[in-house]
Design a protein around this motif. Structure first.
Motif, PDB file in Angstrom:
ATOM      1  N   ALA A  35     -16.528  -9.177   0.230  1.00 31.36           N
ATOM      2  CA  ALA A  35     -14.950  -9.463  -0.048  1.00 31.36           C
ATOM      3  C   ALA A  35     -13.629  -8.516   0.257  1.00 31.36           C
ATOM      4  CB  ALA A  35     -14.946  -9.935  -1.294  1.00 31.36           C
ATOM      5  N   THR A  36     -12.397  -9.506   0.682  1.00 29.64           N
ATOM      6  CA  THR A  36     -11.659  -8.219   1.637  1.00 29.64           C
ATOM      7  C   THR A  36     -10.321  -9.158   0.877  1.00 29.64           C
ATOM      8  OG1 THR A  36     -11.204  -9.154   3.569  1.00 29.64           O
ATOM      9  CG2 THR A  36     -12.980  -6.744   3.149  1.00 29.64           C
ATOM     10  N   VAL A  37      -9.557  -8.498   0.559  1.00 28.89           N
ATOM     11  CA  VAL A  37      -8.020  -8.775   0.598  1.00 28.89           C
ATOM     12  C   VAL A  37      -6.663  -7.744   1.140  1.00 28.89           C
ATOM     13  CG1 VAL A  37      -7.344  -8.183  -1.416  1.00 28.89           C
ATOM     14  CG2 VAL A  37      -6.382  -9.935  -0.907  1.00 28.89           C
ATOM     15  N   LYS A  38      -5.577  -8.258   1.541  1.00 27.01           N
ATOM     16  CA  LYS A  38      -4.438  -7.694   1.327  1.00 27.01           C
ATOM     17  C   LYS A  38      -3.303  -7.982   0.665  1.00 27.01           C
ATOM     18  CE  LYS A  38      -1.916  -5.284   5.508  1.00 27.01           C
ATOM     19  NZ  LYS A  38      -1.963  -5.572   6.925  1.00 27.01           N
ATOM     20  N   ILE A  39      -3.177  -6.964  -0.141  1.00 30.79           N
ATOM     21  CA  ILE A  39      -2.251  -7.114  -1.359  1.00 30.79           C
ATOM     22  C   ILE A  39      -0.890  -6.903  -0.267  1.00 30.79           C
ATOM     23  CG2 ILE A  39      -0.793  -7.106  -3.535  1.00 30.79           C
ATOM     24  CD1 ILE A  39      -3.025  -8.495  -3.319  1.00 30.79           C
ATOM     25  N   LEU A  40       0.027  -7.662   0.078  1.00 33.61           N
ATOM     26  CA  LEU A  40       1.835  -6.824   0.986  1.00 33.61           C
ATOM     27  C   LEU A  40       2.434  -7.050  -0.473  1.00 33.61           C
ATOM     28  CD1 LEU A  40       1.670 -10.704   2.741  1.00 33.61           C
ATOM     29  CD2 LEU A  40       0.495  -7.833   3.425  1.00 33.61           C
ATOM     30  N   SER A  41       3.436  -5.230  -0.114  1.00 31.54           N
ATOM     31  CA  SER A  41       4.482  -5.920  -0.555  1.00 31.54           C
ATOM     32  C   SER A  41       6.056  -6.454  -0.546  1.00 31.54           C
ATOM     33  CB  SER A  41       5.026  -3.828  -0.222  1.00 31.54           C
ATOM     34  OG  SER A  41       5.093  -3.618   1.071  1.00 31.54           O
ATOM     35  N   THR A  95       5.246  -3.879   3.980  1.00 28.25           N
ATOM     36  CA  THR A  95       3.528  -3.773   4.697  1.00 28.25           C
ATOM     37  C   THR A  95       3.859  -3.130   5.588  1.00 28.25           C
ATOM     38  OG1 THR A  95       2.796  -5.161   2.541  1.00 28.25           O
ATOM     39  CG2 THR A  95       2.121  -4.050   4.051  1.00 28.25           C
ATOM     40  N   GLU A  98       2.946  -5.293   9.341  1.00 24.05           N
ATOM     41  CA  GLU A  98       3.121  -6.380   9.197  1.00 24.05           C
ATOM     42  C   GLU A  98       3.961  -7.003  10.366  1.00 24.05           C
ATOM     43  OE1 GLU A  98       1.091  -9.234   7.805  1.00 24.05           O
ATOM     44  OE2 GLU A  98      -0.609  -7.675   7.494  1.00 24.05           O
TER      45      GLU A  98
ATOM     46  N   GLY B  58      -7.197 -13.322   2.557  1.00 28.19           N
ATOM     47  CA  GLY B  58      -5.594 -13.584   3.155  1.00 28.19           C
ATOM     48  C   GLY B  58      -5.243 -12.507   3.127  1.00 28.19           C
ATOM     49  N   ARG B  59      -3.336 -12.289   3.136  1.00 25.76           N
ATOM     50  CA  ARG B  59      -2.678 -11.476   2.644  1.00 25.76           C
ATOM     51  C   ARG B  59      -1.925 -12.268   1.507  1.00 25.76           C
ATOM     52  NH1 ARG B  59       0.568 -10.961   7.213  1.00 25.76           N
ATOM     53  NH2 ARG B  59      -0.322 -13.425   8.203  1.00 25.76           N
ATOM     54  N   MET B 113     -13.077  -5.628  -6.578  1.00 28.25           N
ATOM     55  CA  MET B 113     -12.239  -5.102  -4.806  1.00 28.25           C
ATOM     56  C   MET B 113     -11.603  -3.862  -5.336  1.00 28.25           C
ATOM     57  SD  MET B 113     -12.411  -7.802  -2.628  1.00 28.25           S
ATOM     58  CE  MET B 113     -10.653  -8.672  -3.659  1.00 28.25           C
ATOM     59  N   PRO B 155       0.340  -2.655  -3.072  1.00 21.94           N
ATOM     60  CA  PRO B 155      -0.155  -3.025  -2.061  1.00 21.94           C
ATOM     61  C   PRO B 155      -1.093  -2.644  -1.732  1.00 21.94           C
ATOM     62  CG  PRO B 155       1.971  -2.192  -2.237  1.00 21.94           C
ATOM     63  CD  PRO B 155       1.895  -2.085  -3.517  1.00 21.94           C
ATOM     64  N   GLY B 156      -1.566  -2.830  -0.759  1.00 17.98           N
ATOM     65  CA  GLY B 156      -2.524  -1.822   0.258  1.00 17.98           C
ATOM     66  C   GLY B 156      -4.398  -3.060   0.874  1.00 17.98           C
ATOM     67  N   ILE B 157      -4.977  -2.254   1.481  1.00 15.10           N
ATOM     68  CA  ILE B 157      -5.707  -3.170   1.736  1.00 15.10           C
ATOM     69  C   ILE B 157      -7.555  -3.171   0.604  1.00 15.10           C
ATOM     70  CG2 ILE B 157      -8.147  -3.937   3.048  1.00 15.10           C
ATOM     71  CD1 ILE B 157      -6.190  -2.839   5.137  1.00 15.10           C
ATOM     72  N   TYR B 158      -7.684  -4.203  -0.280  1.00 18.91           N
ATOM     73  CA  TYR B 158      -8.814  -4.028  -1.186  1.00 18.91           C
ATOM     74  C   TYR B 158     -10.013  -4.813  -0.959  1.00 18.91           C
ATOM     75  CZ  TYR B 158      -4.844  -3.088  -4.662  1.00 18.91           C
ATOM     76  OH  TYR B 158      -3.696  -2.660  -4.998  1.00 18.91           O
ATOM     77  N   ALA B 159     -11.367  -3.855  -0.784  1.00 22.33           N
ATOM     78  CA  ALA B 159     -12.807  -3.970  -1.096  1.00 22.33           C
ATOM     79  C   ALA B 159     -13.794  -4.178  -1.585  1.00 22.33           C
ATOM     80  CB  ALA B 159     -13.244  -3.465   0.752  1.00 22.33           C
TER      81      ALA B 159
END
Lengths: 168, 169
Positions: A35-41, A95, A98, B58-59, B113, B155-159
């Motif tokens: 499972a993944t997600v990218k949190i943006l600033s 970010t 991006e 996603g983002r 994550m 912020p950053g990539i979580y896994a």
């Protein structure tokens, strides 16, 4: 039992043992899910410089003064242009790596002298999208074309415009 | 001794004959009471589960307050209370290859994550259902998730990873 038959039995036993080692349980299967997600600033946009048309002496005929993104100026026929000119400039943070889109919210604005006199300005930018750097930085510029009226009334004219930067 | 052996030899014959008769009699008794037994077995195709797509939210650009992002098993996404949801989240997809039989599904209910500086985001997993049919050609099984995005999430990539298992019922 002969020696040959004993040897055959031993080989059979070895085959079964090998089969038992290589066969995995077939009635169930497990898997690992990712499972993944990218949190943006949040994006920040900061004005670096105003769009400045410098100083202009009008003429009896209407003309235009254009400021390009490289700060250069094209002075319209009959006008006299001098003084420092600058394009509008903005710094962006967000970010890293991006892609963001850039838009001028109000590409046509009016500069006024605080009274009843005004001039129209057309704004433009060649940056419709850009990829932020590895540190999440970016920048863009805004050019403008000022419509100077015939015998435009002297004074200091100013106006405002806004830009938007969004993640794509 | 020789005389003795002459005398005893016919006796041995009698004993052997009697023994043979007894064996024959036992065999006849056995044949008369014979019954047939059945034996059966069902060989089931080996089951395998392979992840083809990972669960991807996603983002996301968090808002000033807590929000929630849901990726449903059917692929639909919902973003509530966050500033932006970009990149089109998608559910995880597992390919199940085996006999055409129902499978019981067991899955970790929650996955953490981990992101930058050990920050983490919790995801509640949303499997398609408790039972799925396998097939020799492979059946897709989807897993969605619901994630709480706290205000100020760095912020950053979580896994993260979770376990899922399938078993013939």
């Amino acid at each position: 039992m002969t020696k040959k038959s004993v040897q055959a039995l031993g080989l059979t036993a070895m085959l079964f043992a090998g089969a038992a080692l290589s066969i995995e349980p077939a009635h169930a299967a497990s898997a690992t899910g990712d499972a993944t997600v990218k949190i943006l600033s949040a994006i920040t946009v900061t004005k670096s410089s105003d769009l400045d048309f410098g100083k202009i002496v009008p003429s009896a005929a209407a003309a235009t003064v254009a400021i390009a993104e490289d700060n250069s100026r094209v002075c319209g026929s009959g006008l006299s242009c001098f003084g420092t000119t600058t394009a509008g400039a903005f710094a962006v943070t967000g970010t890293a790596n991006e892609t963001v889109s850039v838009a001028i919210d109000n590409p046509s604005i009016t500069l006024t002298d605080g009274g009843s006199n005004s001039m129209a300005v057309a704004l433009a930018t060649t940056t419709s999208a850009m990829t932020l750097s590895g540190t999440g930085a970016g920048s863009f510029k805004v050019a403008g074309t000022l419509n100077v009226g015939a015998n435009q009334v002297a004074g200091s004219y100013s106006g405002q415009y806004s830009v938007s930067v969004s993640y794509q | 001794m020789r005389d003795g052996s002459i005398i005893s030899y016919p006796l041995m014959r009698v004993i052997l004959f009697a023994g043979a008769m007894a064996c024959s009699s036992l065999a006849m008794v056995h044949t008369a009471n014979a019954a047939s037994g059945g034996a059966a077995v069902t060989i089931i195709r080996s089951l395998s589960a392979t992840q083809e797509e990972s669960l991807d939210f996603g983002r996301i650009l968090p808002a000033a307050r807590d929000g929630m992002v849901t990726v449903r098993p059917d692929g639909g996404t919902e973003c509530n209370g966050v500033t932006l949801c970009l990149g089109e989240g998608k559910p995880a997809l597992f390919r199940l290859t085996g006999a055409e039989m129902p499978l019981a599904v067991s899955i970790d209910p929650v996955v953490a994550m981990t992101g930058p500086d050990a920050a983490h985001v919790m995801v509640t997993l949303l499997p398609s259902g408790p039972v799925v049919m396998a097939s020799p050609a492979g059946t897709a099984y989807a897993v969605g998730g619901q994630m709480i995005v706290a205000a100020g999430t760095p912020p950053g990539i979580y896994a993260g990873q979770y376990n899922i298992s399938f078993e013939y019922q």
